[in-house]
Motif scaffolding. Sequence first.
Motif, PDB file in Angstrom:
ATOM      1  N   GLU A 179       9.711  -7.642  -0.783  1.00 52.74           N
ATOM      2  CA  GLU A 179       9.100  -8.947   0.174  1.00 52.74           C
ATOM      3  C   GLU A 179      10.776  -9.956   0.511  1.00 52.74           C
ATOM      4  O   GLU A 179      10.798 -10.672   1.815  1.00 52.74           O
ATOM      5  CB  GLU A 179       8.782 -10.640  -1.019  1.00 52.74           C
ATOM      6  CG  GLU A 179       7.365  -9.330  -0.930  1.00 52.74           C
ATOM      7  CD  GLU A 179       5.996  -9.331  -0.336  1.00 52.74           C
ATOM      8  OE1 GLU A 179       6.323 -10.522   0.207  1.00 52.74           O
ATOM      9  OE2 GLU A 179       5.372  -7.891  -0.648  1.00 52.74           O
ATOM     10  N   ALA A 180      11.259  -9.155  -0.174  1.00 49.33           N
ATOM     11  CA  ALA A 180      12.893  -9.976  -0.231  1.00 49.33           C
ATOM     12  C   ALA A 180      13.821  -9.545   1.473  1.00 49.33           C
ATOM     13  O   ALA A 180      13.776  -9.979   2.412  1.00 49.33           O
ATOM     14  CB  ALA A 180      14.070  -9.562  -0.417  1.00 49.33           C
ATOM     15  N   VAL A 181      12.692  -8.131   1.543  1.00 54.16           N
ATOM     16  CA  VAL A 181      14.119  -6.764   3.120  1.00 54.16           C
ATOM     17  C   VAL A 181      12.607  -7.487   4.130  1.00 54.16           C
ATOM     18  O   VAL A 181      13.058  -7.525   5.548  1.00 54.16           O
ATOM     19  CB  VAL A 181      14.125  -5.746   2.571  1.00 54.16           C
ATOM     20  CG1 VAL A 181      14.789  -5.686   1.393  1.00 54.16           C
ATOM     21  CG2 VAL A 181      12.694  -4.708   1.797  1.00 54.16           C
ATOM     22  N   ARG A 182      12.021  -7.772   3.738  1.00 54.49           N
ATOM     23  CA  ARG A 182      10.778  -8.654   5.419  1.00 54.49           C
ATOM     24  C   ARG A 182      11.338  -9.384   5.852  1.00 54.49           C
ATOM     25  O   ARG A 182      10.986  -9.317   6.841  1.00 54.49           O
ATOM     26  CB  ARG A 182       9.522  -8.368   4.516  1.00 54.49           C
ATOM     27  CG  ARG A 182       8.642  -7.677   4.132  1.00 54.49           C
ATOM     28  CD  ARG A 182       7.333  -7.746   3.599  1.00 54.49           C
ATOM     29  NE  ARG A 182       6.842  -6.376   3.750  1.00 54.49           N
ATOM     30  CZ  ARG A 182       5.400  -6.866   3.119  1.00 54.49           C
ATOM     31  NH1 ARG A 182       4.825  -7.302   2.267  1.00 54.49           N
ATOM     32  NH2 ARG A 182       4.595  -5.492   2.919  1.00 54.49           N
ATOM     33  N   ALA A 221       4.160   3.130   4.443  1.00 51.62           N
ATOM     34  CA  ALA A 221       5.348   1.725   4.479  1.00 51.62           C
ATOM     35  C   ALA A 221       4.905   0.279   3.936  1.00 51.62           C
ATOM     36  O   ALA A 221       3.746   0.253   4.087  1.00 51.62           O
ATOM     37  CB  ALA A 221       4.762   1.456   5.688  1.00 51.62           C
ATOM     38  N   GLY A 222       5.820  -0.420   2.723  1.00 52.45           N
ATOM     39  CA  GLY A 222       5.359  -1.525   2.092  1.00 52.45           C
ATOM     40  C   GLY A 222       4.580  -1.224   0.255  1.00 52.45           C
ATOM     41  O   GLY A 222       4.420  -1.543   0.297  1.00 52.45           O
ATOM     42  N   GLU A 223       4.477   0.013   0.441  1.00 51.39           N
ATOM     43  CA  GLU A 223       3.484   0.762  -0.345  1.00 51.39           C
ATOM     44  C   GLU A 223       4.548   0.730  -1.776  1.00 51.39           C
ATOM     45  O   GLU A 223       5.682   1.480  -1.640  1.00 51.39           O
ATOM     46  CB  GLU A 223       2.977   1.567   0.090  1.00 51.39           C
ATOM     47  CG  GLU A 223       1.813   2.099  -1.666  1.00 51.39           C
ATOM     48  CD  GLU A 223       0.569   3.059  -0.470  1.00 51.39           C
ATOM     49  OE1 GLU A 223      -0.243   2.883  -1.242  1.00 51.39           O
ATOM     50  OE2 GLU A 223       1.418   4.219  -0.567  1.00 51.39           O
ATOM     51  N   VAL A 224       4.316   0.646  -3.179  1.00 54.40           N
ATOM     52  CA  VAL A 224       4.699   0.332  -3.858  1.00 54.40           C
ATOM     53  C   VAL A 224       3.930   1.596  -4.957  1.00 54.40           C
ATOM     54  O   VAL A 224       2.652   1.310  -5.459  1.00 54.40           O
ATOM     55  CB  VAL A 224       5.149  -0.950  -4.822  1.00 54.40           C
ATOM     56  CG1 VAL A 224       6.094  -0.955  -6.350  1.00 54.40           C
ATOM     57  CG2 VAL A 224       6.076  -1.728  -4.310  1.00 54.40           C
ATOM     58  N   LEU A 225       4.410   2.388  -5.271  1.00 55.43           N
ATOM     59  CA  LEU A 225       3.088   3.947  -5.895  1.00 55.43           C
ATOM     60  C   LEU A 225       4.559   4.016  -7.364  1.00 55.43           C
ATOM     61  O   LEU A 225       5.653   4.131  -7.761  1.00 55.43           O
ATOM     62  CB  LEU A 225       3.023   4.940  -5.016  1.00 55.43           C
ATOM     63  CG  LEU A 225       2.667   5.001  -3.845  1.00 55.43           C
ATOM     64  CD1 LEU A 225       2.183   6.623  -3.512  1.00 55.43           C
ATOM     65  CD2 LEU A 225       1.371   4.857  -4.247  1.00 55.43           C
ATOM     66  N   VAL A 226       3.327   4.139  -8.744  1.00 59.89           N
ATOM     67  CA  VAL A 226       3.488   4.272  -9.756  1.00 59.89           C
ATOM     68  C   VAL A 226       2.801   5.839 -10.237  1.00 59.89           C
ATOM     69  O   VAL A 226       2.067   6.104  -9.066  1.00 59.89           O
ATOM     70  CB  VAL A 226       3.108   3.651 -10.873  1.00 59.89           C
ATOM     71  CG1 VAL A 226       4.058   2.161 -10.283  1.00 59.89           C
ATOM     72  CG2 VAL A 226       2.087   3.313 -10.594  1.00 59.89           C
ATOM     73  N   SER A 227       3.639   6.395 -10.877  1.00 60.56           N
ATOM     74  CA  SER A 227       2.723   8.038 -11.620  1.00 60.56           C
ATOM     75  C   SER A 227       2.128   7.565 -12.894  1.00 60.56           C
ATOM     76  O   SER A 227       2.785   6.040 -13.215  1.00 60.56           O
ATOM     77  CB  SER A 227       4.280   8.727 -12.292  1.00 60.56           C
ATOM     78  OG  SER A 227       4.923   7.634 -13.217  1.00 60.56           O
TER      79      SER A 227
END
Length: 263
Positions: A179-182, A221-227
């Motif tokens: 959100e900050a870098v957007r 793009a814009g996605e946060v993925l976790v294992s």
Amino acid sequence: MPKFLRIGVHQSNVSGYTSKAWCVRRVGSAVLLKWGAVEVHGAGDGRKVYWTLPPRVKTIRCGTAQRAKDYAKAAIARRRNHRYEPLAGSIATRRRSAGSAELEQALATILFVDIVRSTEKAARLGDSRWSQVMSHYYAAVRRELKTLRGKEVVTTGDGLLATFKAPDAGVRCATAIREAVRTLGLEIRVGLHAGEYKVSGAEVVGLAFHIGARVAAKARAGEVLVSSAVKDLMSQSGIRFKDRGIHQLKGVPERWRLYRVEH
């Protein structure tokens, strides 16, 4: 240590930083282009450079030394937000003193973040404006790391690697950075993985870092993925995840189920 031709290391006047160094190695008639992580201490002529990760992460077989140099030059040119300088002489491998401890095992949540389509944006903005944007970008990232007690390990071009003691802190930091870098007109992709690695001073080694990088590479793009390793540790966190299926991560044994952090 094998002898390497000069290529260069990321320019900085700050002692104690870690960065990437390109190098060319001759093996018989073959020429291999590699890069590794270096730790730099001091500045100017008195500066000392040590390998923290020997040149083995990326290997490209080139027919001649000139082709290898041309490849490195083109790769460096694409990284508009960094300046590089030539390295003279060999790079030492830091040796532990006789009384120093062996590598210690550590467990952490590992975060990888990088900018989507950074080369296109850099070309459109120009070097001066892009340099300003990158300065604000890293300031925003480090502000969120400090807030959520993340530890910066290394910057990688337009990306950054950090570790967290708690997985929920890593996930919350990732979404806060997004959100900050957007506000700077940037989109990022983020990958997180939890696992063990070995650490001694500035040196960090372990498959967990490679898995984290591959998870980030799968993010849109814009996605946060976790294992699955991260999700399994967060059953009581209140953070919602969406199953993104099972993936083969390049160069990593087995297949991994990945999850997207929901807004």
